[in-house]
Design an enzyme around this catalytic site. Sequence first.
Site, short mmCIF file in Angstrom:
data_model
loop_
_atom_site.label_atom_id
_atom_site.label_comp_id
_atom_site.label_asym_id
_atom_site.label_seq_id
_atom_site.Cartn_x
_atom_site.Cartn_y
_atom_site.Cartn_z
N TYR A 153 0.84 -1.20 0.00
CA TYR A 153 0.00 0.00 0.00
C TYR A 153 0.88 1.26 0.00
CZ TYR A 153 -4.40 2.53 0.58
OH TYR A 153 -5.48 3.34 0.39
N LYS A 160 -3.10 8.39 3.12
CA LYS A 160 -4.32 8.19 3.92
C LYS A 160 -4.10 8.64 5.37
CE LYS A 160 -7.11 6.34 0.79
NZ LYS A 160 -8.19 7.15 0.21
C1 1JT Z 1 -5.58 3.71 -4.83
C2 1JT Z 1 -5.48 2.45 -5.41
C3 1JT Z 1 -6.16 3.85 -3.58
C4 1JT Z 1 -5.94 1.34 -4.74
C5 1JT Z 1 -6.49 1.48 -3.48
C6 1JT Z 1 -6.61 2.73 -2.90
N1 1JT Z 1 -7.20 2.58 -1.68
C7 1JT Z 1 -7.44 1.28 -1.50
N2 1JT Z 1 -7.02 0.60 -2.59
C8 1JT Z 1 -7.11 -0.82 -2.76
C9 1JT Z 1 -5.88 -1.48 -2.16
C10 1JT Z 1 -4.68 -1.39 -2.80
C11 1JT Z 1 -3.54 -1.99 -2.26
C12 1JT Z 1 -3.63 -2.66 -1.08
C13 1JT Z 1 -4.85 -2.76 -0.44
C14 1JT Z 1 -5.98 -2.15 -0.99
C15 1JT Z 1 -4.85 2.25 -6.75
C16 1JT Z 1 -4.66 3.52 -7.52
C17 1JT Z 1 -4.22 4.65 -6.68
C18 1JT Z 1 -5.15 4.94 -5.53
O1 1JT Z 1 -2.48 -3.22 -0.58
C19 1JT Z 1 -2.48 -4.50 -0.11
C20 1JT Z 1 -2.22 -1.88 -2.94
#
Ligand code: 1JT
Length: 253
Positions: A153, A160
């Site tokens: 993440y 965040k």
């Molecule tokens: C963005 C993306 C913001 C994916 C996101 C996000 N907030 C949650 N997710 C889903 C996610 C992504 C990862 C994760 C867990 C949940 C992609 C485009 C940019 C903004 O890590 C295990 C990587």
Amino acid sequence: MLENKVGMIFGVANKRSIAWACAQATSENGAKLAFTYQGERLKENVEKLTSELPESLVVPCDVTNQAEVDAAFEAVEKKYGRLDFLIHSIAFAPREALEGEFVTTTREAFLTALEISAFSLTQLSLAAAPLMKDGGSIVTMSYYGAEKVVRNYNVMGVAKAALESSTRYLAEDLGKQNIRVNAISAGPLNTLSARGVKNMGAMFSHIGERAPLRRNVEAREVGNTALFLVSDMSSGITGETIYVDCGFNIIGI
Ligand code: 1JT
């Protein structure tokens, strides 16, 4: 519950968007809604999705373009003359930043992620406040990676964290105008943003096994929490981050 209320929703890309779940929950409860989209390629999607909603408005708004932000709020003022709530459901980081190690984050990726995913809440709150003449409610979307390390993440977790902290500072500033500001920390959902993220399937099954409710959250549940936060039912809540994650965040080992 939201009769006579006007809301502005940022972040609808398609029917799976968290913003769209918020739109459904609030419009089913009587709200009139204005939608913004980022970039011409999303215009048609948003116009099609919202075409059934009475008295809705669709305007472009790329938050990196202040003139577009100003024009979006002017369009809302012109059509409705007021604003009661704003739902901020936008985030971006370059794809490469969401894999590998955080330590390799570039200056550019860091600044982009923080600008679009965190600063935009402050930017939009400042523009919204003068239209919220009878007070209002602002809701943003966060994720557990703000608080604890979630592998991959990376810079989005830092963004965040800034977003959740911004929620508290904005709550203090805007409280005097009876404007509340809260965040929802949603469990992972199968949205356009999540697509293409490596090992998403493994993450869904991990949570489905370990969360107290033994399942993943649904977009509708996030939408219903946003409905609560923009309604008068939550009139005593501000500056808060509410988890809507089937309880996953309370589990230690
Ligand atoms: C963005 C993306 C913001 C994916 C996101 C996000 N907030 C949650 N997710 C889903 C996610 C992504 C990862 C994760 C867990 C949940 C992609 C485009 C940019 C903004 O890590 C295990 C990587």
